[in-house]
Design an enzyme around this catalytic site. Sequence first.
Site, PDB file in Angstrom:
ATOM      1  N   THR A  85      -0.483 -64.664   7.523  1.00  0.00           N
ATOM      2  CA  THR A  85      -0.188 -65.889   6.766  1.00  0.00           C
ATOM      3  C   THR A  85      -1.432 -66.733   6.531  1.00  0.00           C
ATOM      4  O   THR A  85      -1.513 -67.457   5.538  1.00  0.00           O
ATOM      5  CB  THR A  85       0.885 -66.712   7.509  1.00  0.00           C
ATOM      6  OG1 THR A  85       1.981 -65.866   7.846  1.00  0.00           O
ATOM      7  CG2 THR A  85       1.401 -67.853   6.660  1.00  0.00           C
ATOM      8  N   LYS A 106       3.091 -70.779  12.844  1.00  0.00           N
ATOM      9  CA  LYS A 106       2.069 -70.130  12.002  1.00  0.00           C
ATOM     10  C   LYS A 106       2.070 -70.702  10.585  1.00  0.00           C
ATOM     11  O   LYS A 106       1.035 -70.720   9.919  1.00  0.00           O
ATOM     12  CB  LYS A 106       2.256 -68.624  11.995  1.00  0.00           C
ATOM     13  CG  LYS A 106       3.599 -68.134  11.455  1.00  0.00           C
ATOM     14  CD  LYS A 106       3.570 -67.812   9.990  1.00  0.00           C
ATOM     15  CE  LYS A 106       4.940 -67.400   9.491  1.00  0.00           C
ATOM     16  NZ  LYS A 106       4.943 -67.051   8.046  1.00  0.00           N
ATOM     17  N   VAL A 144      10.083 -72.374  -1.022  1.00  0.00           N
ATOM     18  CA  VAL A 144       9.757 -73.407  -0.045  1.00  0.00           C
ATOM     19  C   VAL A 144       8.547 -73.007   0.786  1.00  0.00           C
ATOM     20  O   VAL A 144       8.434 -71.864   1.243  1.00  0.00           O
ATOM     21  CB  VAL A 144      10.963 -73.630   0.894  1.00  0.00           C
ATOM     22  CG1 VAL A 144      10.610 -74.592   2.014  1.00  0.00           C
ATOM     23  CG2 VAL A 144      12.158 -74.154   0.104  1.00  0.00           C
TER      24      VAL A 144
END
Length: 332
Positions: free
Chosen positions: A247, A190, A278
Amino acid sequence: MEFRKAGVIGAGAWGTALAQVAVWAGLEVRLQAREPEVVESIRARRINEAFLPGVELDERLEVTGDLADLGECDLILAVPPAQHMRSTLTAFAAHHRPGVPVILCSKGIERGSLKLMTEVLAETLPAAPAAVLSGPSFAGEVARGLPSAVTLACADEPLGQALMNTLSAPTFRPYLADDLIGAEVGGAIKNVLAIACGMSEGKGLGRSAHAALITRGFAEMTRLGVALGGRAETVAGLCGLGDLVLTCSSPQSRNMSLGLALGQGQTIEQALAGKRSVAEGYESAPAVRELAEKTGVDMPISLAVAALLAGETTVDAAIEGLLSRPLKVERH
């Protein structure tokens, strides 16, 4: 099975949020941070200024810079970036007591080895029972006590039940599954697909294109999960489809915001500049491409993102390539 003291490895945004949840769930919690300034910030001001600014942390949350301080914990949540999971667990091995479960909370595929985080755990801490925590959850919302639900995958059902009950908090609801592979693949893929959705948003391609990317991306995720031994119904749950929708739908997502910047014309270097957190999709994309090629799974969206991030194509060329693919019957 009863757990009283949890150690959280990694004090990024998600690790800090999970440490907060574990405190609310009634555990004694010790959060390990690699960065001395994070330790100081939490101790002095009860805020992780570097990774989770603006969120006040519970006074009961302990913080340390030393992995050895987690050796007495009877439950470990491992939350380093996926590409650092191996080195982090290797460093922790001297302090881990056999039989203490490790819940893997990082999403990604290891570059080079193409291994999932459970495989990395098996090689670094073979005496650690494994579980995977994954699902639609923004760290800031979770840490502020907004409602969220996640998948907790564990092959050992009694252990899974105990972990689910242990981590359940008033606004944090884990749902138990036994398919670790399906849970891991959903969480890893994802992030790559969110970059594609961000690119579409940045280029102004509209909501129809956005919906198509999510839907066909979900098909890619499902195909790879099944090819690796996971189950389609797991990927269709919170850890796959649920996490994908979240997301891919908000610039709060580091991965979607990266794609958004690329779609608006920034270079990769510009889009990543100044970011401490990150974007796991950027890190995992090369491994996803290799794994797709190795397994023979058709993943055109993921491969287009990997090619773009590797500098092998442009945003416009990647979009044109996806739109010019042969017409075919819709299948998962």
